[in-house]
Scaffold this motif. Sequence first.
Motif, PDB file in Angstrom:
ATOM      1  N   VAL B 153       0.837  -1.198   0.000  1.00 13.59           N
ATOM      2  CA  VAL B 153       0.000   0.000   0.000  1.00 13.59           C
ATOM      3  C   VAL B 153       0.872   1.248   0.000  1.00 13.59           C
ATOM      4  O   VAL B 153       0.655   2.187  -0.765  1.00 13.59           O
ATOM      5  CB  VAL B 153      -0.944   0.012   1.222  1.00 13.59           C
ATOM      6  N   LYS B 154       1.913   1.223   0.817  1.00 15.37           N
ATOM      7  CA  LYS B 154       2.824   2.363   0.910  1.00 15.37           C
ATOM      8  C   LYS B 154       3.459   2.647  -0.450  1.00 15.37           C
ATOM      9  O   LYS B 154       3.478   3.783  -0.914  1.00 15.37           O
ATOM     10  CB  LYS B 154       3.905   2.072   1.957  1.00 15.37           C
ATOM     11  N   GLU B 155       3.935   1.583  -1.076  1.00 15.65           N
ATOM     12  CA  GLU B 155       4.559   1.725  -2.391  1.00 15.65           C
ATOM     13  C   GLU B 155       3.571   2.308  -3.395  1.00 15.65           C
ATOM     14  O   GLU B 155       3.916   3.178  -4.187  1.00 15.65           O
ATOM     15  CB  GLU B 155       5.007   0.346  -2.851  1.00 15.65           C
ATOM     16  N   ALA B 156       2.334   1.809  -3.351  1.00 14.92           N
ATOM     17  CA  ALA B 156       1.315   2.265  -4.291  1.00 14.92           C
ATOM     18  C   ALA B 156       1.016   3.748  -4.095  1.00 14.92           C
ATOM     19  O   ALA B 156       0.750   4.473  -5.054  1.00 14.92           O
ATOM     20  CB  ALA B 156       0.039   1.449  -4.126  1.00 14.92           C
ATOM     21  N   LEU B 157       1.085   4.217  -2.847  1.00 16.42           N
ATOM     22  CA  LEU B 157       0.785   5.626  -2.581  1.00 16.42           C
ATOM     23  C   LEU B 157       1.917   6.528  -3.058  1.00 16.42           C
ATOM     24  O   LEU B 157       1.667   7.618  -3.576  1.00 16.42           O
ATOM     25  CB  LEU B 157       0.511   5.831  -1.092  1.00 16.42           C
ATOM     26  N   ILE B 158       3.141   6.059  -2.908  1.00 15.72           N
ATOM     27  CA  ILE B 158       4.272   6.824  -3.454  1.00 15.72           C
ATOM     28  C   ILE B 158       4.119   6.910  -4.969  1.00 15.72           C
ATOM     29  O   ILE B 158       4.296   7.969  -5.577  1.00 15.72           O
ATOM     30  CB  ILE B 158       5.614   6.158  -3.078  1.00 15.72           C
ATOM     31  N   ASP B 159       3.736   5.795  -5.565  1.00 12.75           N
ATOM     32  CA  ASP B 159       3.525   5.751  -7.008  1.00 12.75           C
ATOM     33  C   ASP B 159       2.416   6.711  -7.438  1.00 12.75           C
ATOM     34  O   ASP B 159       2.515   7.370  -8.461  1.00 12.75           O
ATOM     35  CB  ASP B 159       3.179   4.313  -7.407  1.00 12.75           C
ATOM     36  N   LEU B 160       1.369   6.789  -6.637  1.00 14.41           N
ATOM     37  CA  LEU B 160       0.266   7.705  -6.929  1.00 14.41           C
ATOM     38  C   LEU B 160       0.768   9.141  -6.967  1.00 14.41           C
ATOM     39  O   LEU B 160       0.407   9.925  -7.842  1.00 14.41           O
ATOM     40  CB  LEU B 160      -0.833   7.573  -5.869  1.00 14.41           C
ATOM     41  N   SER B 161       1.637   9.453  -6.014  1.00  8.02           N
ATOM     42  CA  SER B 161       2.142  10.823  -5.967  1.00  8.02           C
ATOM     43  C   SER B 161       3.022  11.128  -7.183  1.00  8.02           C
ATOM     44  O   SER B 161       3.007  12.234  -7.702  1.00  8.02           O
ATOM     45  CB  SER B 161       2.840  11.070  -4.631  1.00  8.02           C
ATOM     46  N   ILE B 162       3.745  10.104  -7.681  1.00 11.48           N
ATOM     47  CA  ILE B 162       4.544  10.309  -8.905  1.00 11.48           C
ATOM     48  C   ILE B 162       3.619  10.648 -10.072  1.00 11.48           C
ATOM     49  O   ILE B 162       3.856  11.585 -10.825  1.00 11.48           O
ATOM     50  CB  ILE B 162       5.365   9.049  -9.257  1.00 11.48           C
ATOM     51  N   SER B 163       2.534   9.879 -10.191  1.00  8.78           N
ATOM     52  CA  SER B 163       1.597  10.104 -11.298  1.00  8.78           C
ATOM     53  C   SER B 163       0.919  11.461 -11.198  1.00  8.78           C
ATOM     54  O   SER B 163       0.837  12.193 -12.176  1.00  8.78           O
ATOM     55  CB  SER B 163       0.516   9.024 -11.298  1.00  8.78           C
ATOM     56  N   MET B 164       0.441  11.772 -10.016  1.00  6.60           N
ATOM     57  CA  MET B 164      -0.327  12.996  -9.862  1.00  6.60           C
ATOM     58  C   MET B 164       0.561  14.229 -10.010  1.00  6.60           C
ATOM     59  O   MET B 164       0.149  15.231 -10.569  1.00  6.60           O
ATOM     60  CB  MET B 164      -1.023  13.016  -8.503  1.00  6.60           C
ATOM     61  N   ASN B 165       1.794  14.128  -9.512  1.00  8.20           N
ATOM     62  CA  ASN B 165       2.671  15.291  -9.583  1.00  8.20           C
ATOM     63  C   ASN B 165       3.251  15.515 -10.972  1.00  8.20           C
ATOM     64  O   ASN B 165       3.921  16.508 -11.211  1.00  8.20           O
ATOM     65  CB  ASN B 165       3.773  15.193  -8.533  1.00  8.20           C
ATOM     66  N   ALA B 166       2.996  14.593 -11.902  1.00  3.56           N
ATOM     67  CA  ALA B 166       3.395  14.831 -13.291  1.00  3.56           C
ATOM     68  C   ALA B 166       2.383  15.738 -13.982  1.00  3.56           C
ATOM     69  O   ALA B 166       2.627  16.243 -15.063  1.00  3.56           O
ATOM     70  CB  ALA B 166       3.521  13.506 -14.033  1.00  3.56           C
ATOM     71  N   ARG B 167       1.231  15.975 -13.334  1.00  2.84           N
ATOM     72  CA  ARG B 167       0.218  16.840 -13.919  1.00  2.84           C
ATOM     73  C   ARG B 167       0.594  18.305 -13.764  1.00  2.84           C
ATOM     74  O   ARG B 167       1.445  18.655 -12.969  1.00  2.84           O
ATOM     75  CB  ARG B 167      -1.147  16.624 -13.245  1.00  2.84           C
ATOM     76  N   ILE B 168      -0.105  19.141 -14.510  1.00  7.52           N
ATOM     77  CA  ILE B 168       0.155  20.581 -14.409  1.00  7.52           C
ATOM     78  C   ILE B 168      -0.502  21.142 -13.149  1.00  7.52           C
ATOM     79  O   ILE B 168       0.054  21.986 -12.470  1.00  7.52           O
ATOM     80  CB  ILE B 168      -0.368  21.294 -15.677  1.00  7.52           C
ATOM     81  N   GLY B 169      -1.682  20.636 -12.821  1.00  6.14           N
ATOM     82  CA  GLY B 169      -2.408  21.121 -11.647  1.00  6.14           C
ATOM     83  C   GLY B 169      -1.732  20.737 -10.333  1.00  6.14           C
ATOM     84  O   GLY B 169      -0.861  19.899 -10.289  1.00  6.14           O
ATOM     85  N   LYS B 170      -2.181  21.384  -9.255  1.00  8.49           N
ATOM     86  CA  LYS B 170      -1.561  21.122  -7.947  1.00  8.49           C
ATOM     87  C   LYS B 170      -2.274  19.979  -7.231  1.00  8.49           C
ATOM     88  O   LYS B 170      -3.448  19.713  -7.474  1.00  8.49           O
ATOM     89  CB  LYS B 170      -1.654  22.382  -7.085  1.00  8.49           C
ATOM     90  N   ASN B 171      -1.553  19.325  -6.332  1.00  9.24           N
ATOM     91  CA  ASN B 171      -2.138  18.209  -5.584  1.00  9.24           C
ATOM     92  C   ASN B 171      -1.925  18.375  -4.101  1.00  9.24           C
ATOM     93  O   ASN B 171      -0.946  18.965  -3.663  1.00  9.24           O
ATOM     94  CB  ASN B 171      -1.456  16.902  -5.972  1.00  9.24           C
TER      95      ASN B 171
END
Lengths: 319, 245
Positions: B153-171
């Motif tokens: 789960v921890k790994e998946a959440l780090i991965d989520l942040s990689i995906s989301m932070n590649a966007r232009i919008g803020k997270n």
Amino acid sequence: MNPSKKPVFDLRPGSIISGKWHRQVYVVQKQLGKGAIGTVYLCKRKDGRVSALKISEKAASITTEVNVLKHLSKVQGTRLGPSLIDVDDWIDQYGTCYSFYVMEYVQGVGLASFLRQRGKNWLGVLLLQLLKDLERLHHQGWVFGDLKLDNVIVSSSPPRLRWIDVGGTTQIGRSIKEYTEFYDRGYWQAGTRKAEPSYDLFALAMMALHYAYPNQFDRGRYPARTLREKVRQSKVLMPYQACLEKALQGGYQSSLEMQKDLSNKLLKVTNQKLDTTITKRNKQQRSQKAMQKSKLFWMESFVIIMVAFLFFVIYYVAI
Amino acid sequence: MKKGTLKQILLITDGCSNKGEDPSMVAALIAQQGIAVNVIGVLEDDQSEQPIGLEEVEEVALAGEGVSQIVYQQALSQTVQTVTKQAMTQTLQGVVNQELKQILGPNQTMESLPPEQRGEVMEVVEDLGETSNVEVLVLVDTSASMQNKLPTVKEALIDLSISMNARIGKNKFAIYTFPGKRKALNKVIDWTNKLDSISSVFPKLTSGGITPTGPALKEAMHQFGKMKLTRSMNRNDESIEEAGF
């Protein structure tokens, strides 16, 4: 791997899909593949034209892919990706609405079976073709995104690497729309998931690795080291080793850069035998030149001595 | 169109709730507040069929106007990011459909447009998905059976942040676990824009068999309000300081 919540529908050969808007009728021949978004069927139209039809209940996803295909068709030169023929909706007997699009049916074989048939040294040529196509795509402001063995095919006569699924194509600067873990540099802790040319180049190197290791391999404790070792341990990838490593480290900023590097390396490898003969010939030429030079030297000194002697004789006679 | 903030709760669980309010009811309530509830059900590696407890997963997500998916551990990373992105698209499509209804009449949605125009609408949805700000509250079930899945789960959440932070919008992300000690929730990470700082592993086993999903969801909903409150308080502080000068 992901059991989806809705049962995936299967269309039998002979099923008829008729468009709601454009009124075209397609007869299903067989299933070509199944993906995260939809199912692809080989279809025949009334006029006998055979094409590939992708259908899904996710209208939004189908629309997104159609948008990408439309953008790709505007790129000059050899076609990038299959050409788009039709977009429509189909309402089945139960009243459920599906969206579909029809595209050119690209015939060919997978990269691995092509290389098995025609020889491993074709890999370099196909990689160069791919880099050239990517360069054109990047130049238009797009990134392929989900580049992988499953998404390309080698069409025959002349052998050419073609893209069959362009669903992951993303505008440069945005976040990658669709990716596969093994090919994704984010997963390998080698960079971001932002759409930029180096993202595709990393995936291209992973494609070569996937070909070399058909069963793939684990990330391990130190992902970067795992990748380096896998590249170095593979015999098939030997000629491309340096280029692949550089691509995996994000060393190339553009496809063109990698293309130049790779073609230089490939030329060196194929020319190695030729090279040795050339250098031998060069040596001969060089020694001949040296001999000519020494001859010239003796001629010069002879002439000088003769002239000096002549002057001496004239002087002597004059006295 | 005005770019708002998309709000989501992502619930990661492996079984059914057994205490407190009905989670579907709570999810429906949360959806009313403009927050989508996504649910990911994690299967045991040896489970070949969907166990009974996981039926709840789909129901909660439907009530919460979110997306649900049931997966094995190894597919978790990719699922977490697709579910989040799908839910964003779904919410945005809803917003766009609302606008279409206002312009074209009550029965018009994206699907009722001819394919040519649908393409243009979809481009708008995609633009919004790329540029809007997103707040995701991750709610992790840490009941006994989830313990061995927490590293994944921890790994998946780090991965989520990689995906989301590649966007232009803020997270913004926050991570909570449940059940907490004498509370419904347990805070792991407060609102932050990057998740690569989850070096601190999830807290150790907290309970014996109770899974109060409903109360946890309800408590999670209130965390969105709290963020706003602290932010506006900070702003007040600043204005006071400025006034002081």
